[in-house]
Design an enzyme around this catalytic site. Sequence first.
Site, PDB file in Angstrom:
ATOM      1  N   GLY A   1       0.803  -1.218   0.000  1.00  0.00           N
ATOM      2  CA  GLY A   1       0.000   0.000   0.000  1.00  0.00           C
ATOM      3  C   GLY A   1       0.831   1.260   0.000  1.00  0.00           C
ATOM      4  O   GLY A   1       0.348   2.330   0.399  1.00  0.00           O
ATOM      5  N   GLY A   2       2.090   1.180  -0.430  1.00  0.00           N
ATOM      6  CA  GLY A   2       2.919   2.361  -0.537  1.00  0.00           C
ATOM      7  C   GLY A   2       3.245   3.012   0.792  1.00  0.00           C
ATOM      8  O   GLY A   2       3.597   4.194   0.842  1.00  0.00           O
TER       9      GLY A   2
ATOM     10  N   SER B   1       4.602  -5.572  -2.483  1.00  0.00           N
ATOM     11  CA  SER B   1       4.730  -4.150  -2.797  1.00  0.00           C
ATOM     12  C   SER B   1       5.576  -3.451  -1.728  1.00  0.00           C
ATOM     13  O   SER B   1       6.699  -3.879  -1.462  1.00  0.00           O
ATOM     14  CB  SER B   1       3.337  -3.531  -2.940  1.00  0.00           C
TER      15      SER B   1
END
Length: 516
Positions: free
Chosen positions: A123-124, A209
């Site tokens: 989710g960055g 991610s």
Amino acid sequence: MIGQPRLDMEDLIGVSVTSGHLLGRRVGEVFAFKGVPYAAPPVGALRWRPPQTVGAWEGSRLALEFGPAPVQDLPLRTSLIYRLGHDEPRELAMSEDCLYLNVWTPVASAAARLPVLVWVHGGGNRVGHGGQDLFDGANFAARGIVVVTVNMRLGALGFLAHPDLIREDPLGAAGNYGVQDVLHALQWVRENIAAFGGDCGRVTVAGNSAGAATVTHLMAAPAARGLFHGAIGQSMAGAFRAEGSMMTLRQAAEAGQSATSSLGATLEQLRDLPATAFLGVNQQTVIVDGRLLVEDTTEAFMNGRQSAVPLLAGWNSAEGSLYATSQGLSSLQIAGYPSDIRAQVAELYPNASTAAWHDDRRRLVGDRRFAYPVWGWVRTHTQTSDAPSWLYEFSQPLPLPEGLPPPPDGGGEYGTFHTAELPYVWDNLDARAWRWTSEDRNLAGLMADIWATFVTHGDPNTGGMPVWDAFDAAAENHLMRLRAGPAIGPTIGPAEARQAFDVFDKLFPGDIAVQS
């Protein structure tokens, strides 16, 4: 009690951890303990400080519901990233008091000594939490492992440096609080996971991610040595980044002061503000903070100073479809490359910089931002340590729901986009009511089996799994392609973007391509 859900005591199970007694619940074949505090609430004077030990409680604490998620702005509800990752039936509770984890186990007995998977969501470092439906650990735990999912501080509350934070810190450090939270959770696992049937000597830390980048940084962090014994990274790495070198502490502190100056002049003022006041502040990336990281993570791997643990990592075949646009490639900083490298990139992706949408732009974004960092991570880890690595590419098309907007680059399809592997890896296709086929379900079962096998043995090949050769950059068959049907197995040749990877290698100092 009035207003409280009725509890079936036969389904409850108790365990004792360092802070007190917990009551979890049987869920099918496994037991689940949700909303377990692993650190003190990072609020008030503890905002922007390293995580602290959670206080003890008296009596039995119910661990039946997820704890609050970190404060965050969720993606647009119409977006594909929301529809896959965040489209939950329950309203999401958020709080700055968010440092909770969740445990699923098939056997809550200290005698079991089962392997452990600790999951870091993506989710960055802006959105996400350990209680997302995709990360329900019941199906993984039923394969004989203990599963832990973790919340961490996000946004500017988790990733901010400031000169005043440096001055008040005993080590003169600041930033990286979210990653420090994950480190603290791993320390909690070392001390407590035996009560849930886990073996603290067989812990694998995994993420996708930004969570995969966190795994990379933890491998480079001296304080994390010995806390985990295997690593999994999906679709990102904290080394060989498209953004280039990591910020120094001084650079980050100056940027943090500038970003927060309109909110308050002192730390006391900033700590008095509600958590939501920082949603509009751009958080920093992970930096060389002087506490968690003492050098750039890429440098640590190139010099063999990372944890020498088995690594399984890979990417999806259309990583760039969510991030390539028709407006250019500024996020990749192509203009800043040396002229000879720009020329080689232009030759490999000839239409990437034209005004119209082209596959070349999508490929370049996917290759440079996602696939190459993973390639560099795996290749360098293999070269500078004695630990084996395994590399994959996931290319299964998903049966997407109706009503999605077109990809931002104007392309007609999303392909196997960034995060598309998650429902398969977790064998949680039913978390989304999409039109899954029997092939999807078979692939999900196989991938979860492979991941669980790696967690159990530090090698994905045992237990009747498809033969998957350890990574060797000089060999032909070093990439496992994961897709439904007969294509599951080693590829005939190397990664399709190998020529581009060799070009990107030139962006980094040191002779990292010697053994390629």
